[in-house]
Design an enzyme around this catalytic site. Structure first.
Site, PDB file in Angstrom:
ATOM      1  N   ASP A  45      66.550  17.268 -20.198  1.00 15.03           N
ATOM      2  CA  ASP A  45      66.118  17.554 -18.827  1.00 15.03           C
ATOM      3  C   ASP A  45      65.809  16.255 -18.073  1.00 15.03           C
ATOM      4  OD1 ASP A  45      63.765  16.961 -20.133  1.00 15.03           O
ATOM      5  OD2 ASP A  45      62.648  18.703 -19.406  1.00 15.03           O
ATOM      6  N   SER A  46      65.902  15.127 -18.781  1.00 20.72           N
ATOM      7  CA  SER A  46      65.838  13.819 -18.106  1.00 20.72           C
ATOM      8  C   SER A  46      66.935  13.715 -17.048  1.00 20.72           C
ATOM      9  CB  SER A  46      65.988  12.683 -19.123  1.00 20.72           C
ATOM     10  OG  SER A  46      67.159  12.857 -19.895  1.00 20.72           O
ATOM     11  N   ASP A  84      68.100  20.995 -23.526  1.00 21.86           N
ATOM     12  CA  ASP A  84      66.660  21.025 -23.258  1.00 21.86           C
ATOM     13  C   ASP A  84      66.291  22.252 -22.435  1.00 21.86           C
ATOM     14  OD1 ASP A  84      64.802  19.214 -24.157  1.00 21.86           O
ATOM     15  OD2 ASP A  84      65.262  17.704 -22.639  1.00 21.86           O
ATOM     16  N   LYS A 114      66.145  22.709 -27.145  1.00 21.10           N
ATOM     17  CA  LYS A 114      64.987  21.858 -27.467  1.00 21.10           C
ATOM     18  C   LYS A 114      63.798  22.272 -26.596  1.00 21.10           C
ATOM     19  CE  LYS A 114      64.759  17.221 -26.446  1.00 21.10           C
ATOM     20  NZ  LYS A 114      63.625  17.110 -25.516  1.00 21.10           N
ATOM     21  N   GLU A 183      58.768  11.140 -29.496  1.00 21.53           N
ATOM     22  CA  GLU A 183      58.935  10.196 -28.379  1.00 21.53           C
ATOM     23  C   GLU A 183      57.717   9.309 -28.175  1.00 21.53           C
ATOM     24  OE1 GLU A 183      60.503  11.803 -24.720  1.00 21.53           O
ATOM     25  OE2 GLU A 183      60.345   9.848 -23.728  1.00 21.53           O
TER      26      GLU A 183
HETATM   27  O1  KIV Z   1      65.212  14.799 -21.701  1.00 19.67           O
HETATM   28  C1  KIV Z   1      65.595  13.935 -22.520  1.00 19.67           C
HETATM   29  O2  KIV Z   1      66.560  13.189 -22.283  1.00 19.67           O
HETATM   30  C2  KIV Z   1      64.878  13.805 -23.775  1.00 19.67           C
HETATM   31  C3  KIV Z   1      65.125  12.574 -24.561  1.00 19.67           C
HETATM   32  C4  KIV Z   1      64.479  11.417 -23.913  1.00 19.67           C
HETATM   33  C5  KIV Z   1      64.710  12.714 -25.962  1.00 19.67           C
HETATM   34  O3  KIV Z   1      64.114  14.653 -24.120  1.00 19.67           O
END
Ligand code: KIV
Length: 259
Positions: A45-46, A84, A114, A183
């Site tokens: 979700d980044s 995510d 996730k 993280e």
């Molecule tokens: O959202 C994301 O990209 C993540 C990674 C930084 C592990 O959760």
């Protein structure tokens, strides 16, 4: 044709002592470029911050994750794809979590989801794993909780914080997660967590003792001037793009292109 990796392939890398290689991917072309080299592609979700310029991941929707998840699945055939779950899509109830996670798997074709959180969402993880959805956890610094922490600072520096990380790691493992992201925690705590749990721990900003590593792909290929300190830049793609565009603009203005 290559058979796509399964969660069991990822789990067995830990017992074989082999590091799990992961990167984020949000789009079809990037997934195509990464797929052969990595074990796991994370549609993080980044993407809200990296692709859309949001200040945090909190505004990302299930629909947006589905669009990007579909593209990454389409662009890959080797790596396990994990999507995510965005903030608010799994915290209300176990039923809400199952509905949204099931929708993400069904509509994207990804192999797992996730969820961020430890003890507080362990029952939810157990519920959806029992119903057939593979789950990757995410403990340590949880970006969806940044308003609680007051930022994105490293975790595990105090005994209380270390104990919380250990409790979360065990809770997520017991709930049935096949792996979890750890993280931005101190190297010492990360090493302790990895030695204590059986499932693969995928570190980001958590030192080199983790069972695997993940980075945001845009950070490691040099798309941004500023990245977290723990990121290693393996390319300077931003400069390459800027130089290409500068050359193109000059050639159009001077009528050198097209010939
Ligand atoms: O959202 C994301 O990209 C993540 C990674 C930084 C592990 O959760």
């Amino acid at each position: 044709m290559n058979k796509r990796k399964t969660i069991h392939d990822i789990i067995s890398l830990k017992s074989a002592g082999k590091p799990v290689v992961c990167l984020t991917a949000y789009t079809f072309p990037i997934a195509r470029m990464l797929d052969e080299q990595v074990d796991l592609l994370l549609v993080g979700d980044s993407l809200g911050m990296v692709l859309y310029g949001y200040d945090s991941t909190l505004t990302v929707s299930v629909e947006l994750m589905i669009q990007h998840g579909k593209a990454v699945v389409k662009g890959s055939g080797n790596a396990l794809v994990v999507v995510d779950m965005p903030f608010g899509s799994y915290q209300k109830s176990k039923e809400q979590a199952f509905e949204n996670c099931g929708r993400v798997l069904a509509e994207t074709g990804a192999q797992a989801v996730k969820l961020e959180g430890g003890v507080e969402i362990a029952d939810t993880i157990k519920h959806i794993v029992d119903l057939g959805i593979p789950v990757m956890g995410h403990v340590g610094m949880k970006p969806q909780h940044h308003n609680i922490y007051g930022g994105f600072a490293v975790q595990g520096k105090t005994e209380e914080s270390r104990d919380k990380i250990m409790d979360d790691a065990f809770a997520v493992q017991k709930a049935g997660a096949f792996s979890f992201v750890l993280e931005h925690v101190t190297n010492e705590v990360a090493a302790e967590v990895c030695a204590a749990v059986k499932i693969p721990v995928i570190g980001i900003g958590a030192g080199n003792q983790c069972d695997g590593q993940v980075l945001v792909v845009d950070d490691m290929i040099g798309m941004f001037e500023k990245t977290p300190k723990f990121v290693k830049r393996y390319a300077d793609v931003k400069t390459e793009i800027e130089n290409a565009v500068k050359t193109y603009a000059g050639e159009v203005r001077s009528r050198k292109f097209p010939r």
